[in-house]
Design an enzyme around this catalytic site. Structure first.
Site, PDB file in Angstrom:
ATOM      1  N   GLU A 139      78.143  67.643  64.886  1.00 49.04           N
ATOM      2  CA  GLU A 139      79.575  67.373  64.746  1.00 49.04           C
ATOM      3  C   GLU A 139      79.852  66.376  63.624  1.00 49.04           C
ATOM      4  O   GLU A 139      80.948  66.376  63.057  1.00 49.04           O
ATOM      5  CB  GLU A 139      80.149  66.897  66.086  1.00 49.04           C
ATOM      6  CG  GLU A 139      80.011  67.989  67.137  1.00 49.04           C
ATOM      7  CD  GLU A 139      80.713  67.717  68.444  1.00 49.04           C
ATOM      8  OE1 GLU A 139      81.074  66.545  68.695  1.00 49.04           O
ATOM      9  OE2 GLU A 139      80.890  68.669  69.215  1.00 49.04           O
TER      10      GLU A 139
ATOM     11  N   LYS B  54      69.747  60.887  66.985  1.00 47.47           N
ATOM     12  CA  LYS B  54      71.129  61.198  67.370  1.00 47.47           C
ATOM     13  C   LYS B  54      71.477  62.591  66.849  1.00 47.47           C
ATOM     14  O   LYS B  54      70.791  63.144  66.003  1.00 47.47           O
ATOM     15  CB  LYS B  54      72.085  60.147  66.796  1.00 47.47           C
ATOM     16  CG  LYS B  54      71.852  58.763  67.404  1.00 47.47           C
ATOM     17  CD  LYS B  54      72.742  57.677  66.832  1.00 47.47           C
ATOM     18  CE  LYS B  54      72.237  57.153  65.523  1.00 47.47           C
ATOM     19  NZ  LYS B  54      72.852  55.841  65.139  1.00 47.47           N
ATOM     20  N   GLY B  55      72.558  63.149  67.368  1.00 44.12           N
ATOM     21  CA  GLY B  55      72.954  64.505  66.958  1.00 44.12           C
ATOM     22  C   GLY B  55      73.616  64.500  65.592  1.00 44.12           C
ATOM     23  O   GLY B  55      74.055  63.468  65.088  1.00 44.12           O
TER      24      GLY B  55
END
Lengths: 730, 316
Positions: free
Chosen positions: A690, A686-687
């Site tokens: 942010e 996952k990123g």
């Protein structure tokens, strides 16, 4: 290919390249100044003329006259495009404010003219000769005035209830009710929005700086009224975006119009003082958080209301975004209201919603912990919701390790040394405090395509319109392709950002890393199968390692395949809608506050992150530390100051809009948990870009409180807001 | 930016004559402030006279035991000079609190004294500003004014002199040396160099048209302990909310000047005489005539608390 069930064990579980810290392959180009950014593409348009944009001097009203004669006659001027002489350009669904044309002015520094000249200096000088008169329209620019009448967002649907919040809150033996204000914020990226435009007949090419190539192509087609197929965008290097370059802005529109008028390529960079009002920003919020709990710290009532504004009254900043996900509580209410506020356009900025939301919600949790006389780490752990999403029981968490993040962070940070009672730790003139916050950011995943090509001489070329906005996309894509095709990293070349390549996820919403690598993996699998068909083996089960292929007891060299190419796309099945895909973090901070002046100095920050497989720990760490800096800025220094009479952001340059400097951020640590998320994609990754801005600022704010005993609920926490509440001096 | 003509001068008097002879002419040295303002058309010089070839870039001892600083000495060189570091540490600390290393390498001593205000409304040519365009009004007075002046301001302008170096120079009783277009020289105490805005906020110093700063002279060192505490929202590359320059003697007497609060470095000798009575007494006297806005009234208690911290450190 469709990803339609959670991933089982696959080649990434025994990866040799993916998951290893790898210096960015574009790093040497950037550190030597040889990565060409949009405005520096001298190779593609050596004869480009220079454009200069004039911004409106009023925030709302109408242009009554514009005298451009002197500008047209000025030395070197090729063309002047004036809004009153130009039919308003079209709109796209991606933007709210009009970009150019006509007499109506929607916001301050909206583009109203563009001067094109042989040199930059000539264009700038001529632009100052344009004389514009306006009818100024009065308007209300104060969110606090507009908020009470603001309607619910999403067409009245942004009110979500579970159980009976009012009754539970009334009955709760321990509760807090606090209202927080976050200001308008600017992306303030290093590279300004910039475009070189060139027409060949009806075909338009833009060398630009844009995070979302395909959105940009479609939007520009709608704005200019031409078929998207006639448009090419190329954006291989981007000097930061943070959401400010998700969309087509005035630089691209006016470069295209000006190039047509000048009949030659035109280059335009938005002048720095224009960027803050001409482009988009994160809207200010007012957030009321009410939490109720039993005396032993079990949360029974969660209420979070959010007010923001935007130029068309839609798509404000929703600070409640994380609230349904973070902590347990049977009785809940979230509401989001958006006022029509004629400031410049609000739109996505790094973790839209959550970044501002944590600054309220995770401070409210700190306030509740104090009301309970409970450790704020323990309070969060005690209210871990388990498998179901507390605000939406129809969904389960795919993976969620917030409790581990908090425990591991507390251990590493030395949290046990924190004094629960604020204002107790003093070192000379300094008041010392520690703060904690939980962090949640959704992990959206998007379909993404790529093309892969074997050159025949041992190189694999990957082509996709994915962008690298400074994040490290080039490197993780190369790692993914090298892993899947069994090649060393230096045999892979990655080409990005060109709309002629297959359509990717683009970079936004922290979906880029997970989505684009899955797309590249899909393309590589298609190529493996094609190679298998050509050479006579099953590409799916074959072992591709070190340029060799082993299948059915036989061995091949990858080069035996010769020149081959394949396109592939990863799409996602409905099964994912049963899950909440998210990333989690435990954030810790220690600050020192000058007991005399109230100056806050951050001493150290730690974020422990849970985001599935980390594709490249080196570049992921860079993403998180950058986001932590941005979050520290949101907590302590960053604010677009609104002039409520004239309706604009006053501090519209990098001297006035204060992002943190190196001296503000002395020490940062990032730890990644070794988790995997098999629901998100075959890479189980996952990123993080942010996640890192969701919570560190709250930890800063909680640390300031722990140091001083003064709670400031109006960001940024500048000393003028609490000087009179600091201990007396004498 | 409007087109202008440009020449390099070969002597101070010739430079002064060249500027006096041409309407709208200005000197340029480091250009760290002027070039930004020219690009935004806040300044629209017709002619620039470059003084960078004039020498005037040395620091010499004076017969009185002080220093004579050539106008072209860079901020970096001045702050690093051994005598300055040893005997005028408040000056080193003030300079290093300002701008960035790159800017200080380019910025000059004379130019820094002439640094213009950083008021956001002065910087935006769409807004009224009596300093930029006399008679157009002041958008700052009822606008965003957190950073702006609290004392010595007027109904026409509430901007501040934004710099740090001059605050230390004021504290040190420095004197500005100039040459005029007729070749005459004069000495102007830094105390008298910057004007209060009054009805003419566009006139910022007592310099006459064409008058060129050639040097700044520091008298004998004042002794004592030297402090420069600059309070700002971030720790570099930001202008002062309030700064305190102070020299404190072992007996508790001393000097104090404030930056970021007024059209000039703000030093009130009658107030600093109260230093032995503490920060409150000094600030009450120094800011007796203050007229802050709602946004910036915090600057007065901040000045007091900052000075209190300085006094406490001096005693420690």
């Amino acid at each position: 290919m469709e990803f339609n069930a959670p991933a089982g064990e696959n080649l990434f579980d025994k990866a040799r390249i993916v998951g290893k810290s790898t210096p960015r392959i574009d790093g040497p180009l950037k550190t030597t100044g040889t990565a060409p950014y949009a405005y520096e593409r001298h190779d593609v348009a050596p004869d480009a003329a220079y454009g200069w944009i004039v911004g409106s001097a009023i925030a709302k009203g109408r242009i009554t006259s514009m005298d451009v004669e002197d500008a047209r006659n000025a030395p070197g001027v090729i063309a002047v495009i004036a809004a009153p002489e130009t039919k308003p350009v079209g709109t796209s669904p991606y933007n709210h404010a009009p970009l150019f044309g006509g007499r109506e002015v929607a916001h301050y520094h909206q583009a109203i003219a563009c001067v094109v000249a042989e040199t930059f200096e000539q264009a700038r000088a001529a632009a100052h000769l344009i004389r514009t008169r306006y009818d100024r329209e009065a308007a209300e620019y104060d969110l606090a005035e507009l908020a009470p009448q603001a309607p619910l967002a999403d067409g009245g649907k942004a009110l979500h209830k579970r159980g009976d919040f009012d009754a539970a809150f009334d009955a709760a033996p321990v509760k807090i009710d606090a209202t927080y204000h976050t200001p308008d914020e600017s992306h303030a990226m290093m590279e300004p929005h910039a475009t070189i435009a060139s027409w060949k007949g009806e075909e338009l090419t833009l060398w630009t700086s844009n995070q979302m190539i395909n959105w940009g192509k479609e939007a520009l087609g709608q704005i200019l009224g031409i078929a998207p197929e006639k448009i090419r965008l190329d954006s291989p290097y981007i000097g930061g975006g943070f959401g400010g370059k998700l969309f087509i802005r005035a630089d691209a529109v006016l470069a295209a119009l000006a190039s047509k008028a000048a009949q030659r390529p035109v280059k335009i960079a938005l002048q720095r003082p224009l960027i803050f009002n001409n482009t988009t920003h994160r809207p200010a919020t007012i957030q009321r958080v009410r939490l109720g709990a039993t005396r032993d710290g079990r949360i029974t009532a969660v209420g979070h209301e959010n007010w923001s504004g935007n130029i068309t009254g839609t798509d404000g900043e929703d600070g409640t975004a994380q609230t349904p996900k973070l902590y347990a509580g049977a009785n809940r209410m979230t509401a989001n209201y958006t006022a029509t506020l004629p400031l410049p356009e609000g739109n996505a900025m790094r973790a839209p919603g959550e970044a501002a939301g944590h600054l309220a919600f995770e401070v409210a949790m700190d306030e509740l912990a104090e009301a309970l006389a409970m450790c704020p780490v323990e309070l969060r752990i005690k209210n871990d919701p388990g498998a179901e999403v507390p605000g939406d029981p129809s969904k389960r968490f795919s993976e969620r390790h917030l409790t581990r993040c908090l425990k591991e962070g507390a251990e590493r940070f030395g949290w046990s040394k924190r004094k629960a009672k604020p204002g107790q730790v003093r070192e000379g003139r300094w008041l010392i405090g520690m703060g904690v916050a939980g962090g949640y950011r959704g992990a959206p995943i998007q379909k993404s395509a790529a093309g892969v090509r074997l050159s025949g001489d041992g190189m694999l070329i990957v082509e996709t319109d994915m962008t690298d906005i400074g994040t490290g996309s080039y490197t993780i894509i190369a790692q993914t392709a090298a892993e899947t095709m069994g090649l060393p990293l230096d045999r892979v070349r990655v080409e990005l950002g060109d709309s002629r390549y297959p359509v990717s996820s683009g970079s936004g919403g922290q979906w880029g890393a997970a989505s684009s690598t899955a797309g590249v993996y899909a393309a590589c699998l298609v190529l493996r199968r094609a190679i298998g068909e050509k050479l006579g083996f099953d590409g799916d089960s074959a072992d591709f390692t070190d340029g060799a292929i082993r299948a059915n007891g036989k061995s091949f060299a990858l080069n035996d395949a010769g020149e081959m190419s394949a396109d592939g796309e990863m799409t996602y099945g409905d099964f994912q809608s049963d899950y909440d895909l998210g990333t989690y973090a435990g954030h810790f901070c220690e600050v020192a506050v000058d007991a005399y002046t109230g100056e806050t100095h951050i001493r150290r920050m730690l974020s422990v992150c849970d985001a599935g497989r980390i594709l490249n720990p080196l570049s992921a760490r860079s993403q998180v530390i950058g986001a932590m800096v941005m979050s520290a800025g949101a907590a302590l220094t960053e604010e677009l100051a609104v002039d409520r009479r004239f309706g604009y952001f006053v501090n519209h340059d990098l001297a006035g809009y204060e992002v943190p400097v190196h001296a503000d951020i002395p020490h940062q640590d990032v730890v990644f948990l070794d988790t995997l998320d098999s629901v998100i994609s075959p890479l189980k990754a996952k990123g993080v870009g942010e996640l890192g801005i969701c919570g560190p600022g709250s930890a800063v704010a909680n640390a300031v409180y722990n140091a001083t005993g003064v709670r400031v609920r109006e960001y940024p926490i500048t000393l003028d807001k609490y000087l009179d509440r600091l201990p007396a001096i004498g | 930016m409007r087109a202008f003509t440009y020449q390099r001068a070969d002597s101070p008097a010739a430079a002064a004559q060249a500027v006096a002879a041409t309407k709208g002419a200005k000197f340029i040295a480091g250009g760290t402030n002027l070039l930004d303002l020219v690009k935004l058309e806040i300044e629209v010089p017709t002619h620039l006279v470059d003084v960078q070839d004039l020498g005037l870039d040395t620091i010499e001892e004076t017969d009185e035991g002080g220093l004579r600083i050539g106008t072209l000495v860079s901020n970096t060189a001045l702050s690093a000079h051994p005598r300055v570091r040893r005997d005028y540490a408040v000056l080193t600390r003030a300079i290093q609190a300002g701008a960035s290393g790159q800017l200080r390498n380019k910025a000059t001593t004379g130019g820094n004294l002439l640094q213009r205000t950083r008021c956001s409304y002065f910087y935006d040519t769409n807004l009224p500003c009596n300093k930029r365009q006399p008679g157009s009004g002041c958008a700052a007075i009822n606008g965003v004014s957190r950073q702006l002046g609290v004392i010595g301001t007027s109904d026409k302008c509430i901007a501040t002199y934004p710099g740090d170096m001059a605050v230390a120079m004021r504290l040190l009783d420095a004197v500005v040396e100039t040459v005029k277009s007729d070749g005459m020289t004069r000495s102007i105490p830094v105390a008298d160099f910057h004007r209060l805005w009054g009805d003419t906020p566009h006139i910022e110093t007592v310099l006459e048209p064409g008058e060129l700063i050639t040097a700044v002279t520091l008298p004998r060192p004042p002794g004592g302990r030297h402090f420069y505490h600059k309070v700002r929202d971030r720790r570099s590359y930001a202008f002062a909310l309030v700064s305190v320059a102070a020299v404190i003697q072992p007996d508790g007497t001393g000097r104090v000047a404030f930056g970021g609060v007024a059209p000039k470095p703000w030093r009130v000798e009658a107030a600093e005489a109260l230093l032995p009575h503490g920060a409150k007494a000094v600030v009450e006297r120094a800011f007796a005539d203050a007229r802050p806005t709602r946004d910036n009234s915090f600057k007065i208690p901040l000045a007091e608390r900052t000075l209190a911290g300085v006094i406490a450190e001096a005693r420690s």
